[in-house]
Design an enzyme around this catalytic site. Structure first.
Site, PDB file in Angstrom:
ATOM      1  N   TYR A  27       0.835  -1.213   0.000  1.00 22.84           N
ATOM      2  CA  TYR A  27       0.000   0.000   0.000  1.00 22.84           C
ATOM      3  C   TYR A  27       0.860   1.251   0.000  1.00 22.84           C
ATOM      4  O   TYR A  27       1.859   1.323   0.720  1.00 22.84           O
ATOM      5  CB  TYR A  27      -0.897   0.016   1.244  1.00 22.84           C
ATOM      6  CG  TYR A  27      -1.820   1.215   1.252  1.00 22.84           C
ATOM      7  CD1 TYR A  27      -2.999   1.192   0.521  1.00 22.84           C
ATOM      8  CD2 TYR A  27      -1.487   2.380   1.937  1.00 22.84           C
ATOM      9  CE1 TYR A  27      -3.843   2.296   0.496  1.00 22.84           C
ATOM     10  CE2 TYR A  27      -2.323   3.484   1.918  1.00 22.84           C
ATOM     11  CZ  TYR A  27      -3.498   3.441   1.196  1.00 22.84           C
ATOM     12  OH  TYR A  27      -4.323   4.522   1.161  1.00 22.84           O
ATOM     13  N   TRP A  46       1.171   5.617  -1.796  1.00 22.47           N
ATOM     14  CA  TRP A  46       0.822   6.586  -2.829  1.00 22.47           C
ATOM     15  C   TRP A  46       1.809   6.625  -3.991  1.00 22.47           C
ATOM     16  O   TRP A  46       1.509   7.199  -5.028  1.00 22.47           O
ATOM     17  CB  TRP A  46       0.664   7.965  -2.206  1.00 22.47           C
ATOM     18  CG  TRP A  46      -0.760   8.243  -1.869  1.00 22.47           C
ATOM     19  CD1 TRP A  46      -1.523   7.582  -0.959  1.00 22.47           C
ATOM     20  CD2 TRP A  46      -1.601   9.253  -2.452  1.00 22.47           C
ATOM     21  NE1 TRP A  46      -2.788   8.120  -0.935  1.00 22.47           N
ATOM     22  CE2 TRP A  46      -2.857   9.150  -1.838  1.00 22.47           C
ATOM     23  CE3 TRP A  46      -1.397  10.238  -3.408  1.00 22.47           C
ATOM     24  CZ2 TRP A  46      -3.919   9.990  -2.171  1.00 22.47           C
ATOM     25  CZ3 TRP A  46      -2.448  11.073  -3.738  1.00 22.47           C
ATOM     26  CH2 TRP A  46      -3.696  10.937  -3.126  1.00 22.47           C
TER      27      TRP A  46
HETATM   28  N1  MGD Z   1      -2.419   8.375  12.290  1.00 23.21           N
HETATM   29  C1  MGD Z   1      -2.760   8.471  11.010  1.00 23.21           C
HETATM   30  N2  MGD Z   1      -2.158   7.678  10.112  1.00 23.21           N
HETATM   31  C2  MGD Z   1      -2.489   7.771   8.805  1.00 23.21           C
HETATM   32  C3  MGD Z   1      -3.450   8.704   8.369  1.00 23.21           C
HETATM   33  C4  MGD Z   1      -4.083   9.518   9.342  1.00 23.21           C
HETATM   34  O1  MGD Z   1      -4.955  10.354   9.027  1.00 23.21           O
HETATM   35  N3  MGD Z   1      -3.685   9.397  10.646  1.00 23.21           N
HETATM   36  N4  MGD Z   1      -3.753   8.793   7.033  1.00 23.21           N
HETATM   37  C5  MGD Z   1      -3.619   7.560   6.267  1.00 23.21           C
HETATM   38  C6  MGD Z   1      -3.816   7.748   4.846  1.00 23.21           C
HETATM   39  S1  MGD Z   1      -5.282   8.494   4.375  1.00 23.21           S
HETATM   40  C7  MGD Z   1      -2.957   7.285   3.912  1.00 23.21           C
HETATM   41  S2  MGD Z   1      -3.423   7.316   2.260  1.00 23.21           S
HETATM   42  C8  MGD Z   1      -1.662   6.698   4.272  1.00 23.21           C
HETATM   43  C9  MGD Z   1      -0.537   7.099   3.319  1.00 23.21           C
HETATM   44  O2  MGD Z   1       0.542   6.296   3.464  1.00 23.21           O
HETATM   45  P1  MGD Z   1       1.632   6.092   2.290  1.00 23.21           P
HETATM   46  O3  MGD Z   1       0.978   6.164   0.966  1.00 23.21           O
HETATM   47  O4  MGD Z   1       2.399   4.878   2.606  1.00 23.21           O
HETATM   48  O5  MGD Z   1       2.520   7.381   2.501  1.00 23.21           O
HETATM   49  P2  MGD Z   1       3.597   8.052   1.564  1.00 23.21           P
HETATM   50  O6  MGD Z   1       4.447   8.890   2.448  1.00 23.21           O
HETATM   51  O7  MGD Z   1       2.941   8.724   0.416  1.00 23.21           O
HETATM   52  O8  MGD Z   1       4.465   6.825   1.074  1.00 23.21           O
HETATM   53  C10 MGD Z   1       4.868   6.676  -0.220  1.00 23.21           C
HETATM   54  C11 MGD Z   1       6.319   6.185  -0.231  1.00 23.21           C
HETATM   55  O9  MGD Z   1       6.657   5.819  -1.555  1.00 23.21           O
HETATM   56  C12 MGD Z   1       7.932   6.362  -1.885  1.00 23.21           C
HETATM   57  N5  MGD Z   1       7.926   6.557  -3.351  1.00 23.21           N
HETATM   58  C13 MGD Z   1       7.433   7.584  -4.057  1.00 23.21           C
HETATM   59  N6  MGD Z   1       7.610   7.372  -5.367  1.00 23.21           N
HETATM   60  C14 MGD Z   1       8.231   6.180  -5.483  1.00 23.21           C
HETATM   61  C15 MGD Z   1       8.662   5.407  -6.599  1.00 23.21           C
HETATM   62  O10 MGD Z   1       8.517   5.786  -7.749  1.00 23.21           O
HETATM   63  N7  MGD Z   1       9.232   4.193  -6.315  1.00 23.21           N
HETATM   64  C16 MGD Z   1       9.403   3.734  -5.051  1.00 23.21           C
HETATM   65  N8  MGD Z   1       9.951   2.518  -4.898  1.00 23.21           N
HETATM   66  N9  MGD Z   1       9.004   4.451  -3.971  1.00 23.21           N
HETATM   67  C17 MGD Z   1       8.433   5.647  -4.211  1.00 23.21           C
HETATM   68  C18 MGD Z   1       8.055   7.630  -1.097  1.00 23.21           C
HETATM   69  O11 MGD Z   1       9.419   7.961  -0.913  1.00 23.21           O
HETATM   70  C19 MGD Z   1       7.306   7.278   0.188  1.00 23.21           C
HETATM   71  O12 MGD Z   1       8.184   6.775   1.159  1.00 23.21           O
HETATM   72  O13 MGD Z   1      -1.319   7.084   5.609  1.00 23.21           O
HETATM   73  C20 MGD Z   1      -2.351   6.771   6.542  1.00 23.21           C
HETATM   74  N10 MGD Z   1      -1.890   6.952   7.899  1.00 23.21           N
HETATM   75  N1  MGD Z   2      -1.421  18.407   2.026  1.00 20.95           N
HETATM   76  C1  MGD Z   2      -1.870  17.142   2.044  1.00 20.95           C
HETATM   77  N2  MGD Z   2      -3.099  16.865   1.542  1.00 20.95           N
HETATM   78  C2  MGD Z   2      -3.566  15.590   1.581  1.00 20.95           C
HETATM   79  C3  MGD Z   2      -2.795  14.524   2.084  1.00 20.95           C
HETATM   80  C4  MGD Z   2      -1.500  14.844   2.620  1.00 20.95           C
HETATM   81  O1  MGD Z   2      -0.776  13.970   3.106  1.00 20.95           O
HETATM   82  N3  MGD Z   2      -1.094  16.146   2.579  1.00 20.95           N
HETATM   83  N4  MGD Z   2      -3.292  13.235   2.073  1.00 20.95           N
HETATM   84  C5  MGD Z   2      -4.380  12.956   1.152  1.00 20.95           C
HETATM   85  C6  MGD Z   2      -5.057  11.703   1.455  1.00 20.95           C
HETATM   86  S1  MGD Z   2      -4.305  10.251   1.018  1.00 20.95           S
HETATM   87  C7  MGD Z   2      -6.278  11.643   2.005  1.00 20.95           C
HETATM   88  S2  MGD Z   2      -7.041  10.141   2.238  1.00 20.95           S
HETATM   89  C8  MGD Z   2      -6.988  12.843   2.395  1.00 20.95           C
HETATM   90  C9  MGD Z   2      -7.530  12.690   3.791  1.00 20.95           C
HETATM   91  O2  MGD Z   2      -8.513  13.607   3.995  1.00 20.95           O
HETATM   92  P1  MGD Z   2      -9.104  13.805   5.449  1.00 20.95           P
HETATM   93  O3  MGD Z   2      -9.186  12.530   6.155  1.00 20.95           O
HETATM   94  O4  MGD Z   2     -10.366  14.564   5.280  1.00 20.95           O
HETATM   95  O5  MGD Z   2      -7.971  14.735   6.066  1.00 20.95           O
HETATM   96  P2  MGD Z   2      -7.467  15.000   7.543  1.00 20.95           P
HETATM   97  O6  MGD Z   2      -6.565  16.180   7.427  1.00 20.95           O
HETATM   98  O7  MGD Z   2      -6.896  13.766   8.123  1.00 20.95           O
HETATM   99  O8  MGD Z   2      -8.758  15.390   8.361  1.00 20.95           O
HETATM  100  C10 MGD Z   2      -9.493  16.566   8.060  1.00 20.95           C
HETATM  101  C11 MGD Z   2      -9.964  17.203   9.319  1.00 20.95           C
HETATM  102  O9  MGD Z   2     -10.937  16.411   9.957  1.00 20.95           O
HETATM  103  C12 MGD Z   2     -11.053  16.893  11.288  1.00 20.95           C
HETATM  104  N5  MGD Z   2     -11.510  15.817  12.144  1.00 20.95           N
HETATM  105  C13 MGD Z   2     -10.791  14.823  12.714  1.00 20.95           C
HETATM  106  N6  MGD Z   2     -11.598  14.005  13.421  1.00 20.95           N
HETATM  107  C14 MGD Z   2     -12.843  14.511  13.316  1.00 20.95           C
HETATM  108  C15 MGD Z   2     -14.115  14.123  13.812  1.00 20.95           C
HETATM  109  O10 MGD Z   2     -14.260  13.131  14.503  1.00 20.95           O
HETATM  110  N7  MGD Z   2     -15.171  14.894  13.464  1.00 20.95           N
HETATM  111  C16 MGD Z   2     -15.057  16.004  12.690  1.00 20.95           C
HETATM  112  N8  MGD Z   2     -16.143  16.681  12.393  1.00 20.95           N
HETATM  113  N9  MGD Z   2     -13.876  16.402  12.226  1.00 20.95           N
HETATM  114  C17 MGD Z   2     -12.784  15.657  12.508  1.00 20.95           C
HETATM  115  C18 MGD Z   2      -9.681  17.356  11.698  1.00 20.95           C
HETATM  116  O11 MGD Z   2      -9.782  18.627  12.310  1.00 20.95           O
HETATM  117  C19 MGD Z   2      -8.907  17.363  10.391  1.00 20.95           C
HETATM  118  O12 MGD Z   2      -8.146  18.529  10.189  1.00 20.95           O
HETATM  119  O13 MGD Z   2      -6.146  13.980   2.353  1.00 20.95           O
HETATM  120  C20 MGD Z   2      -5.402  14.070   1.147  1.00 20.95           C
HETATM  121  N10 MGD Z   2      -4.801  15.362   1.073  1.00 20.95           N
HETATM  122 MO    MO Z   3      -5.376   8.521   2.015  1.00 20.56          MO
END
Ligand code: MGD
Ligand code: MGD
Ligand code: MO
Length: 763
Positions: free
Chosen positions: A111, A113
C-alpha cells in the site's frame, strides 16, 4: 544566471514545469493553476538530499544467517552490495519462499501513494511483477483513506467511486447550494493533493464564489481552519468522534417537528420507519434528541435545533471529510450523514444531498474525463487470500487466526516474505511499536525506496529507486482535464534504478523477462499507454496528436463528461428506470444485509455506540493526527517546504492556550506526547483555532527512535503513529482508525536528543 529551460512534469500535488539554474532546480506551477500548492517547493532540496538511497543494501544478519524471524530489523547494520548481488539474492529468496510456501507466503499489498506517473507507479509495478514473474501474492483491499466508507457505501448508496467522485460537482455548488453542512471541513491543504496529478486547484475559488452568491458554510469539527477563509464559514466546535451523535440530534429535531421529507423517504429509501424507532427511542428508551446529542458532542442543544430548522427547506449539501470514518465505528458517520441528507430530501438534487469526502482530495467534485487514461496492466492474481489493508500487523502477528470482514469469516494467511515498493508503512500504519514486532515475524522484508524512510531502514533488502524527476512518464487521472508529458529533469541519483528496471532484471532471473516487459523499454510502454487515449480521442473525432507531438507540446487537454449528477442524479430523476445498485435499489437507511451479519459493532442502521479509545485518566487529551499541510504524507519530508515548517527540527503540535497553560507549556517548547503505546517529541504552537482538550499533530514526520534497541523507543521527531491505536473500525470493514487517539502532553525537560531521521544509516 541563465534562464532555465523549463520542462513539464507532474506530481500528486500539482502539475509543474522545472529546470536547472546552475545547481538549483527551479520549479514553477502550471500557469493555469489558480491556487498552486507550496508542496511543489519540496522538490528542489529533495532531489539531491543526503536522505536519498545511493546503493543496494542488505541487513548484516540476513546476509550472515539467512532469512528468518528476527527482532534485528531496524537495529542491525545495513551492508552495501552490488546490484547483481542484491538481485541474485532476492531472486533466490523469492524462489525459495514460493517453493517452500507457495505464493500465499508472499505479501505484495504494498500500500502507498507512490508517484504520479501512470507507468512508473510503483504499486502497479510491484503487483504486475508479482503476478507475472512470481505467480501471485496475498493482496490488501481498500485504503487507509476510506477503509470504512469503501465497504459501507455499496450497501447503502452505491459503489465508492461513482457515489464519491461523480455525484456533486463544485460547479453545481457554486450555482445551486444554499447551505453546506461540512463535517470535518474541506481543508484546501487536503484538496491540494490528487493521485495522478492536479492541474487546477479549484476548491478555494469555488467556495469563494458560492459564498459570494449567498451559500452558507457550517464547519463541524475540532479545528477552525478546516475550511478556508474564503468560505466565510461559521465554526461549530464539535468533540472529535461525535458526529454521529450530532447528526442524530439534528435528525431528531427534523423528525419530531415534521421537517423531514416524508415523500422522499417513502419513494426513494428503505428502512426509515425502523431507523425512526431508534431515533425517537422506541426501541431502546433513549430519544436521540438535541439535549442527548449535546451532552455527547458539546454543541449546545438550542444550536442543534436551530441548525436543523434552518436546513429544512433549502438546497443543503452534507459533506464529510474522510477523517470522520478513520476512527472507531467509522462506518456510522458515513451512514448517518447520508441519512441526514435523505431526511432533508436532498439526495440527487443539483448541488444538494450527500457528497462523501468532497474536499478531502482533489478528485472529488470534478467532472470525469470522457476517454480512458493511461494505466499499467497488472496481470492476474490467482491468490484468493487478502486482508483489509490496515490489518497488516494483525496478519503478521496472528497467522491462521480468524477475522470478520463484510459478512465473511476469513483467516489470516501465513506470510513469510513482504515486498514493499511505493509506500511507507512506518508512516501510514498505527502503533508503530507493534508494527516493528509484526515485521520481526517474517523471513524477509524487501523494500524499494528512493529515500531512507524508517521502512527502508527496517528492510532486509533495500533497493534504491529513482524518484519521479529522474524518469519520463505520463501524468493523468480520471478527474483532471490535463494529460501531462512528464519529462526527465535529472539523471538518476547515484546507483538508483527505476522500479521497472529492477523488476525487469528480477523477472529475467526468474525466467520471465519477456512476459514482464512484453519487449518494451520504459519509453516503449509510455507510448503504448498513450495510444489507448489517442485512439479513444480519434474515435470521438477530437484532436488526437501522435505521441511525438504530445511529447513536444508537453500536455493534452482532455474532454470532460457532462455533469449529470452521476448514478445518484439519475436515480433521483427516475428511481424505477435507474435504481441504485444497492440490494433494494434504493437509499438504505436501514440495511437488511448488514443487520444479517449480526455485528455488535455495526448494527443494521446508523447507531451511536460507546468507544474504547476516549480521553481520560492518564491520557486526557484528544490527539487529532491529520494530514500535513507541507507535504504528501511522509513523502519528501526532507524537502524545503516540509523541513521549513518544523521547529528545532521537530514536527509542530498545536495546543489550546488553556491546555498549554495547565501544563506550563509555552510557544515553541519541546513537548512529549505519550500514552500506553508510545511517546514522541514535538514542538508546541499555541492556538485558539482548536478546541480546548484537543491537540493536533499531523502525520508524516519520519519515525526516528532515540534508541532503536528499546522496545518502545521515544520518537524524537514527532510521528503520531507511535501513539495511535491499531484496531479496525468494526467487524464490517476493518478500516484504519488512526485519526483520533487519547494522549497526555508534558513539557520535555530532558537532554534534547538530535533528529537523525534524514541521515543515511552508516554501512
Ligand atoms: N495516524 C494516522 N495515520 C495515517 C493517516 C491519518 O490520518 N492518521 N492517514 C492515512 C492515509 S489516508 C494514507 S493514504 C496513508 C498514506 O501512506 P503512504 O501512501 O504509505 O505514505 P507516503 O508517504 O505517500 O508513502 C509513499 C512512499 O513511496 C515512496 N515513493 C514515491 N515514489 C516512489 C517510486 O517511484 N518508487 C518507489 N519505490 N518508492 C516511491 C516515497 O518515498 C514514500 O516513502 O497514511 C495513513 N496513515
Ligand atoms: N497536504 C496534504 N493533503 C492531503 C494529504 C497529505 O498527506 N497532505 N493526504 C491525502 C489523502 S491520502 C487523504 S485520504 C486525504 C484525507 O482527507 P481527510 O481525512 O479529510 O484529512 P485529515 O486532514 O486527516 O482530516 C481533516 C480534518 O478532519 C477533522 N476531524 C478529525 N476528526 C474529526 C471528527 O471526529 N469529526 C469532525 N467533524 N472532524 C474531525 C480534523 O480537524 C482534520 O483537520 O487527504 C489528502 N490530502
Ligand atoms: Mo489517504
Amino acid at each position: 544566471m541563465d534562464v532555465p529551460d523549463l520542462k513539464p512534469h507532474s506530481s500528486h500535488w500539482g502539475v509543474f514545469r522545472a529546470g536547472w539554474q546552475g545547481d538549483t532546480l527551479v520549479v514553477e506551477p502550471h500557469p493555469s493553476d489558480p491556487d498552486p500548492s507550496a508542496i511543489l517547493q519540496n522538490f528542489p532540496e529533495a532531489v539531491r538530499h543526503r536522505a536519498r538511497i545511493a546503493q543496494p543494501m542488505v541487513r548484516r544478519g540476513w546476509l550472515e544467517h539467512g532469512p528468518g524471524p528476527t527482532d534485528r530489523r531496524g537495529r542491525d547494520e545495513l551492508v552495501p552490495v552490488s546490484w547483481d548481488r542484491a538481485l541474485d539474492l532476492l531472486a533466490g529468496e523469492l524462489r525459495r519462499v514460493r517453493d517452500a510456501h507457495g505464493v500465499e507466503g508472499i505479501f505484495g499489498g504494498s500500500y502507498g501513494w507512490s508517484s504520479a506517473g501512470r507507468f512508473h507507479h510503483a504499486q502497479s509495478q510491484v503487483h504486475r511483477f508479482l503476478n507475472i514473474a512470481v505467480g501471485g501474492y496475498v493482496r490488501s483491499v481498500n485504503s487507509y483513506s476510506a477503509g470504512a466508507a469503501n465497504v459501507i457505501l455499496p450497501h447503502i448508496l452505491g459503489p465508492f467511486e461513482p457515489v464519491t467522485r461523480h455525484s456533486v460537482t463544485w460547479e453545481a455548488i457554486v450555482q445551486h447550494t444554499g447551505l453546506v453542512l461540512a463535517f470535518g471541513g474541506m481543508a484546501v491543504r487536503n484538496s491540494a493533493v490528487g493521485g495522478g496529478g492536479v492541474s487546477r486547484h479549484v476548491e478555494r475559488g469555488a467556495m469563494r464564489e458560492a459564498a459570494a452568491r449567498g451559500c452558507r458554510f457550517l464547519l463541524f469539527g475540532p479545528l477552525r481552519d478546516d475550511l478556508p477563509q474564503e468560505a466565510g464559514a461559521e465554526w461549530v466546535p464539535l468533540s472529535p468522534g461525535t458526529d454521529t451523535a450530532l447528526m442524530l440530534g439534528l435528525a431528531h429535531t427534523l423528525a419530531t417537528e415534521g421537517l423531514h421529507d416524508r415523500a422522499f423517504l417513502d419513494r426513494f429509501c428503505v428502512g426509515y420507519p425502523e431507523f425512526e424507532d431508534y431515533l425517537l427511542g422506541r426501541t431502546d428508551g433513549v430519544a436521540k434528541d438535541a439535549a442527548w446529542a449535546s451532552a455527547i458532542c458539546g454543541v449546545p442543544a438550542d444550536q442543534i435545533m436551530a441548525i436543523a430548522r434552518q436546513a429544512a427547506g433549502q438546497r443543503v449539501l452534507v459533506t464529510m471529510a474522510h477523517s470522520l470514518q478513520r476512527a472507531e465505528h467509522g462506518e456510522q458517520p458515513v451512514w448517518m450523514g447520508m441519512v441526514l441528507a435523505a431526511m432533508l430530501g436532498q439526495i440527487g438534487l443539483p448541488g444538494g444531498g450527500f457528497n462523501y469526502a468532497l474536499g478531502s482530495i482533489a478528485h472529488y467534485g470534478k467532472r470525469m474525463v470522457a476517454v480512458p487514461v493511461a494505466g499499467l496492466p497488472q496481470g492476474r492474481n490467482p491468490v484468493r487470500a487478502f486482508i483489509p489493508v490496515a490489518r497488516i500487523s494483525d496478519m503478521l502477528l496472528n497467522p491462521g487466526a480468524p477475522f470478520d470482514y463484510n459478512g465473511q469469516a476469513l483467516t489470516y494467511p501465513d506470510v513469510k516474505l513482504v515486498y514493499w515498493a511505493g509506500g511507507n508503512p512506518f508512516h501510514h500504519h498505527q502503533d508503530l511499536n507493534r508494527l516493528r514486532e509484526a515485521f520481526a515475524k517474517v523471513d524477509t522484508l524487501v523494500v524499494h525506496e528512493s529515500a531512507w524512510t524508517a521502512t527502508a531502514r527496517h528492510a532486509d533488502i533495500v533497493l534504491p529507486a529513482t524518484m519521479t524527476l529522474e524518469r519520463e512518464d505520463i501524468g493523468a487521472t480520471t478527474t483532471d482535464p490535463l494529460m501531462v508529458a512528464m519529462h526527465r529533469l535529472a539523471p538518476p541519483f547515484a546507483e538508483a534504478r527505476d522500479d521497472y528496471d529492477i523488476f525487469a532484471a528480477l523477472a529475467e532471473r526468474l525466467g520471465k523477462r519477456e512476459e514482464f516487459t512484453e519487449g518494451r523499454d520504459a519509453r516503449g510502454w509510455i507510448e503504448h499507454l498513450y495510444e489507448r487515449t489517442r485512439a479513444a480521442l480519434a474515435e470521438k473525432n477530437l484532436p488526437a496528436p501522435d505521441f511525438e507531438t504530445f511529447w513536444q507540446q508537453g500536455e493534452l487537454e482532455m474532454p470532460l463528461e457532462e455533469d449529470t449528477g452521476g448514478i445518484v442524479g439519475a436515480f433521483r430523476r427516475d428511481p424505477e428506470a435507474a435504481p441504485l445498485p444497492t440490494p433494494s435499489g434504493k437509499v438504505e437507511i436501514a440495511s437488511a444485509t448488514i443487520a444479517a451479519f449480526g455485528y455488535d459493532d455495526c448494527p443494521g442502521h446508523p447507531t451511536w455506540m460507546d468507544r474504547v479509545e476516549v480521553p481520560g485518566g492518564e491520557a486526557p487529551l484528544w490527539l487529532v493526527a491529520n494530514q500535513p499541510a507541507t507535504r504528501l504524507h511522509s513523502q519528501l519530508d526532507f524537502g524545503g517546504t516540509s523541513a521549513g515548517s518544523k521547529h528545532r527540527g521537530r514536527e509542530v503540535m498545536r495546543i489550546h492556550p488553556t491546555d498549554a497553560g495547565a501544563r506550563g507549556v509555552a510557544e515553541g517548547d519541546i513537548v512529549r506526547l505519550f500514552n500506553q503505546r508510545g511517546a514522541c517529541l514535538a514542538a508546541a504552537a499555541l492556538s485558539e483555532d482548536l478546541m480546548p482538550g484537543v491537540v493536533q499533530l499531523p502525520t508524516g514526520a519520519w519515525y526516528d527512535p532515540a534508541d532503536a534497541e528499546d522496545a518502545k523507543p521515544l520518537c524524537v521527531h514527532g510521528n503520531p503513529n507511535v501513539l495511535t491505536r491499531d484496531a479496525g473500525t468494526s467487524r464490517l470493514s476493518q478500516g484504519c482508525t488512526g485519526q483520533l487517539t487519547a494522549v497526555q502532553v508534558e513539557r520535555f525537560t530532558g537532554n534534547l536528543p538530535p533528529v537523525k531521521a534524514w541521515d543515511p544509516p552508516v554501512g
